[in-house]
Design a protein around this motif. Sequence first.
Motif, mmCIF file in Angstrom:
data_model
loop_
_atom_site.group_PDB
_atom_site.id
_atom_site.type_symbol
_atom_site.label_atom_id
_atom_site.label_comp_id
_atom_site.label_asym_id
_atom_site.label_seq_id
_atom_site.Cartn_x
_atom_site.Cartn_y
_atom_site.Cartn_z
ATOM 1 N N LEU A 88 -10.449 6.729 -8.887
ATOM 2 C CA LEU A 88 -11.747 6.451 -9.495
ATOM 3 C C LEU A 88 -12.465 7.722 -9.956
ATOM 4 O O LEU A 88 -13.648 7.677 -10.280
ATOM 5 N N GLN A 89 -11.731 8.831 -10.012
ATOM 6 C CA GLN A 89 -12.329 10.097 -10.456
ATOM 7 C C GLN A 89 -11.599 10.696 -11.655
ATOM 8 O O GLN A 89 -11.682 11.895 -11.915
ATOM 9 N N VAL A 90 -10.915 9.849 -12.405
ATOM 10 C CA VAL A 90 -10.150 10.332 -13.554
ATOM 11 C C VAL A 90 -11.075 10.921 -14.621
ATOM 12 O O VAL A 90 -10.828 12.011 -15.144
ATOM 13 N N LEU A 91 -12.135 10.209 -14.955
ATOM 14 C CA LEU A 91 -13.049 10.709 -15.983
ATOM 15 C C LEU A 91 -13.635 12.057 -15.591
ATOM 16 O O LEU A 91 -13.760 12.960 -16.429
ATOM 17 N N ASP A 92 -13.987 12.217 -14.333
ATOM 18 C CA ASP A 92 -14.545 13.496 -13.867
ATOM 19 C C ASP A 92 -13.555 14.637 -14.095
ATOM 20 O O ASP A 92 -13.947 15.729 -14.525
ATOM 21 N N ALA A 93 -12.281 14.381 -13.801
ATOM 22 C CA ALA A 93 -11.264 15.425 -13.941
ATOM 23 C C ALA A 93 -11.034 15.786 -15.409
ATOM 24 O O ALA A 93 -10.847 16.955 -15.753
ATOM 25 N N VAL A 94 -11.055 14.775 -16.273
ATOM 26 C CA VAL A 94 -10.867 15.024 -17.708
ATOM 27 C C VAL A 94 -12.086 15.735 -18.281
ATOM 28 O O VAL A 94 -11.967 16.680 -19.071
ATOM 29 N N GLN A 95 -13.261 15.291 -17.897
ATOM 30 C CA GLN A 95 -14.497 15.892 -18.387
ATOM 31 C C GLN A 95 -14.590 17.370 -18.010
ATOM 32 O O GLN A 95 -14.987 18.214 -18.828
ATOM 33 N N SER A 96 -14.187 17.706 -16.800
ATOM 34 C CA SER A 96 -14.281 19.086 -16.328
ATOM 35 C C SER A 96 -13.171 19.977 -16.879
ATOM 36 O O SER A 96 -13.253 21.203 -16.784
ATOM 37 N N GLY A 97 -12.126 19.372 -17.435
ATOM 38 C CA GLY A 97 -10.997 20.141 -17.933
ATOM 39 C C GLY A 97 -9.953 20.421 -16.886
ATOM 40 O O GLY A 97 -8.986 21.144 -17.139
ATOM 41 N N PRO A 249 -12.531 -11.057 -19.430
ATOM 42 C CA PRO A 249 -11.758 -11.953 -20.294
ATOM 43 C C PRO A 249 -10.715 -11.246 -21.151
ATOM 44 O O PRO A 249 -9.863 -11.898 -21.739
ATOM 45 N N GLY A 250 -10.770 -9.921 -21.209
ATOM 46 C CA GLY A 250 -9.767 -9.173 -21.976
ATOM 47 C C GLY A 250 -9.906 -7.696 -21.689
ATOM 48 O O GLY A 250 -10.379 -6.926 -22.529
ATOM 49 N N ALA A 251 -9.474 -7.276 -20.515
ATOM 50 C CA ALA A 251 -9.778 -5.923 -20.026
ATOM 51 C C ALA A 251 -8.915 -4.852 -20.694
ATOM 52 O O ALA A 251 -7.695 -4.824 -20.547
ATOM 53 N N THR A 252 -9.568 -3.953 -21.416
ATOM 54 C CA THR A 252 -8.902 -2.842 -22.081
ATOM 55 C C THR A 252 -8.822 -1.636 -21.150
ATOM 56 O O THR A 252 -9.812 -1.252 -20.527
ATOM 57 N N LEU A 253 -7.663 -1.035 -21.067
ATOM 58 C CA LEU A 253 -7.488 0.249 -20.389
ATOM 59 C C LEU A 253 -7.416 1.318 -21.469
ATOM 60 O O LEU A 253 -7.166 1.005 -22.639
ATOM 61 N N GLU A 254 -7.607 2.559 -21.101
ATOM 62 C CA GLU A 254 -7.709 3.564 -22.153
ATOM 63 C C GLU A 254 -7.191 4.916 -21.715
ATOM 64 O O GLU A 254 -7.079 5.215 -20.528
ATOM 65 N N ILE A 255 -6.882 5.722 -22.731
ATOM 66 C CA ILE A 255 -6.606 7.129 -22.540
ATOM 67 C C ILE A 255 -7.903 7.888 -22.780
ATOM 68 O O ILE A 255 -8.548 7.712 -23.810
ATOM 69 N N GLN A 256 -8.300 8.703 -21.813
ATOM 70 C CA GLN A 256 -9.435 9.597 -21.967
ATOM 71 C C GLN A 256 -8.896 11.009 -22.106
ATOM 72 O O GLN A 256 -8.068 11.449 -21.303
ATOM 73 N N ILE A 257 -9.351 11.722 -23.137
ATOM 74 C CA ILE A 257 -8.826 13.053 -23.440
ATOM 75 C C ILE A 257 -9.978 14.050 -23.489
ATOM 76 O O ILE A 257 -11.018 13.777 -24.116
ATOM 77 N N ASN A 258 -9.802 15.178 -22.842
ATOM 78 C CA ASN A 258 -10.793 16.233 -22.940
ATOM 79 C C ASN A 258 -10.971 16.596 -24.419
ATOM 80 O O ASN A 258 -10.004 16.902 -25.114
ATOM 81 N N LEU A 259 -12.201 16.541 -24.905
ATOM 82 C CA LEU A 259 -12.451 16.683 -26.338
ATOM 83 C C LEU A 259 -12.015 18.044 -26.872
ATOM 84 O O LEU A 259 -11.470 18.144 -27.980
#
Length: 370
Positions: A88-97, A249-259
């Motif tokens: 549950l901390q994937v976004l944090d890791a991507v955001q921080s680089g 009703p239609g759960a999308t998963l995604e790739i989050q990439i450090n910008l």
Amino acid sequence: MKRRHFVSSTAIGAASAAALGACSRTATRSGVQTNAQPRIRWRMATSWPKSLETIFGGADTVCRRVSEMTGGRFTITPFAAGEIVPGLQVLDAVQSGTLECGHTASYYYIGKNPALGFGTAVPFGLNAQQQNAWLYHAGGLEAMQKLYSDFGVINFPAGNTGTQMGGWFKREIKSVTDLNGLKMRIPGLGGEVMSRLGVNVQVLPGGEIYLALDRGAIDAAEWVGPHDDVKLGLNKAAQFYYYPGWWEPGATLEIQINLSKWQQLPKDYQQVLKSATMEANLNMLAQYDALNAQALTALVAGGTKLTPYSKEIMQAAEKASFDLYEANAAKDATFKQVYEQWKKFREQVYKWNQVNELSFANFAYPQEKS
């Protein structure tokens, strides 16, 4: 005549050779055998255990196809939840680089901004087909990418589970009153709606759900659907299996990439990565539909009590959902902007699908015997 024919043939041959050479160079630049592009190695955190081969497979598909389409010059290695960072901390890791990218669900991070829920699914929202239409062709992805830019991240759809099930319960739930005080694992805005209905909401990663349910730390839990739920052993911890999963009703998963990392990629690699995410998005949905149909039949045959939510609960949940959206829109300008655009599309696509999809389903699908 012969000389003119020779000159003409020579000119045509030279032009053809030039054209073939240009085509060859173009193919070399964008194809598998390119040697001009740099070698790049990325790591991808995910929110999933590897044992759930379909949902983790979305990440794996992206990584495998990127490598194949670049001749191994651009490789991404996927890691299961907890191998590098908690699920549950994937976004944090991507955001921080800390990591270049991650495969996760946006609604895990509504604490950062509630509008992130729209990137995955919201209660009484869009099914998988409608969600893809909104994201790819009705401004949805642009809206989500604008939102993610505030975190220094760019996202792309990379998987969909289809309409999920409504969760496993240790006891029967017939009315809204029965929900009061119930401890349930459910994330996202669906969790907030359940909280409004009296549920004590908990958010746990997939790998921790079975033990919590089996040992009584929670009374109910939702995950995805029959195939994955069996993999997690949830049918061994609870008997009642509810449907539908009105919150997803239609759960999308995604790739989050450090910008910053995304902007440093060669344009060809960016296009390859986008193509790989779209392939993973479509493939996962097809795979789940095939697997869940088989798994549900086996579950029912094994004694699972397949049970629909009552009309009372459905109506209360729908009202609570839109009350929540309106409340969020009133206090958050970003949520309001995404919500109003999404709501307009929802109204349009619902009218269309009522004519084509629903009319067909009502006639063709087997009806339950009363």
